[in-house]
Design an enzyme around this catalytic site. Structure first.
Site: not given
Ligand code: S3P
Length: 458
Positions: A22-23, A27, A94, A124, A171, A328, A355, A401
């Site tokens: 996902k992350s 990006r 987020g 949030r 973060s 996560d 979260k 989750r």
């Molecule tokens: C993420 C960073 C984390 C993670 C989120 C995805 C990201 O959050 O919990 O599910 O893709 O950068 P934080 O950066 O707020 O810790």
């Protein structure tokens, strides 16, 4: 509200693939959209969160084709984004909202975009990005109470200027928002990170040939840190990219196998970035056998396979710098705590309260409903494990989750466990329920050959 029911599963023998990370999917779409040509992204996660990012860039004038569920063809707009006509809906994501706020903060005037979220995202905290971006000269207004979304991003009247920013919170989203803003800033933007968090933005900046440097440094107080520097003004070079499978999705199956004596699971084609593999160390401490089979690097990301052999687990302590690495995975680690003999302590994890839901409160509620002994602390949980769980009706709290962690707990409980509000799982793991069924049915099948589960159903 869709729900599904789970019951105790026989011993798992399976080989599984999981959907794209996902992350990294978010990006890759962002950098490809800014690039100077056509980029093909394979292995993309077609979950609702990442689709929100795709739709956001379409609204910003980027042409993105989606010929197959996991393939995108992004026609890079050479950094030239257009103001969207209406609000940009970031849904539950987020990452979409925070990274986009950074990336749009340096758009030349006149520019305005209103970034909105669902009920969870609207609750949030955003000050964590508003403060560094304001220091760069950005014009961002939180329209919700107390620094919460919607966020109005307007063109910076005097453009952005690079800053040096020491991250006050571990973060990756804050780090990435500042680095992406730095792409559009005058001069250098530096982020100093004391607790390591996922470094996908850094790796992708390099993959897309953006001038970027990462160095290990020692701060005056003797603390070790990483100094990350991006030069403003570069246009990412178009590049194809293959997104590895999501270790945070695989975590649910790894945990299920780890807690079943005799179980064997092979997860194929999964991301093994060291800022994300903390769960494997936790599983080893709890007694499981874990083997990483590292394959070739792809687009700067480590990937490969992981083999898990299950056992009777024992409790562990998860705290300190490890928390950011398993942020996560803490919901499924809490479930493992309930299954393991002895005490499991999670501390230094107050971030879980901000979260998709307050995950500490949600986990305490879910584990208690299953009959586990759990104490909620301001920054964590203390779980007395090893007692039989009984099936229950579990709310999802609208958090993917929490829903998936509850479903895995249901595989170990007496009777039936129902996950209510399960539709939220689609934000990060389309096909989760099908994969769960395939694993459970495969384990029940006569002959008990290895069950092979694809990344996506159908
Ligand atoms: C993420 C960073 C984390 C993670 C989120 C995805 C990201 O959050 O919990 O599910 O893709 O950068 P934080 O950066 O707020 O810790």
């Amino acid at each position: 509200m869709p729900s599904f029911t789970v019951s105790r599963a026989p011993v798992i023998r399976a080989e599984i693939r999981v959907p794209g990370d996902k992350s990294i999917s978010h990006r890759a779409v962002m950098l490809a959209s800014l690039s100077n040509g056509v980029c093909v992204i394979r292995g993309f996660l077609p979950g609702e969160d990442c689709l929100a990012t795709v739709n956001a860039f379409r609204a910003l004038g980027v042409q993105i084709e989606h010929p197959e569920p996991t393939t995108l063809v992004v026609h890079g707009a050479r950094r030239r984004l257009v103001a969207p006509e209406g609000p940009v809906a970031c849904g539950n994501s987020g990452t979409t909202l925070r990274l986009l706020a950074g990336l749009l903060a340096g758009q030349p005037e006149p520019f305005a975009a209103r970034l909105t979220g669902d009920a969870s995202l609207s609750n949030r905290p955003m000050r964590r990005i508003l403060e560094p971006l304001a220091a760069m000269g950005a014009r961002l207004t939180a329209e919700g109470s107390d620094g919460r979304p919607p966020l109005l991003v307007e063109g910076a009247p005097d453009g952005l200027r690079g800053i040096e920013y020491v991250l006050p919170v571990a973060s990756a989203q804050v780090k990435s928002a500042v680095l992406l803003a730095g792409l559009f800033a005058e001069g250098r933007t530096t982020v100093i990170e004391i607790t390591p968090t996922r470094d996908h933005t850094e790796r992708l900046l390099q993959h897309y040939q953006v001038p970027f440097r990462a160095e290990e440094i020692v701060l005056e107080e003797g603390q070790r840190a990483r100094r990350l520097t991006v030069e403003g003004g570069a246009t990412p070079e178009s590049r194809d990219f293959h997104v590895p499978g999501d270790l945070s999705a695989a975590a649910f199956w790894m945990a299920a196998a780890a807690a079943q004596p005799g179980a064997r699971l092979l997860v194929q084609d999964v991301g093994l970035n060291e800022t994300r593999t903390g769960l494997l160390a936790v599983l080893v401490r709890m007694g499981a056998e874990v083997r990483e089979i590292v394959g070739e690097m792809g687009g700067g990301e480590r990937m490969g396979a992981v083999e898990i052999a299950g056992t009777e687990l024992r409790g562990t302590v998860v705290e300190g710098a490890e928390i950011a690495n398993v942020i996560d995975e803490l919901p499924i680690i809490a479930v493992l705590g309930a299954l393991a003999r002895g005490e499991t302590v999670i501390r230094d994890a107050a971030e879980l309260r901000v979260k998709e839901t307050d995950r500490l409160a949600a986990l305490a509620a879910v584990l208690s409903a299953l009959g586990a002994t759990v104490e909620e602390k301001p920054d964590g949980l203390v779980i007395q494990g090893g007692h039989a769980l009984r099936g229950a009706v579990l709310p999802s709290f609208g958090d993917h989750r929490i829903a998936m962690a509850g479903a895995i707990a249901g595989l170990f409980a007496d009777g039936e466990t129902t996950i209510e509000g399960a539709e939220c799982i689609a934000t990060s793991y389309p096909g989760f329920e099908e994969a769960l069924r395939a694993l459970a049915e495969g384990a029940r099948a006569p002959g008990r050959a290895t069950t092979v589960v694809p990344a996506m159903p159908g």
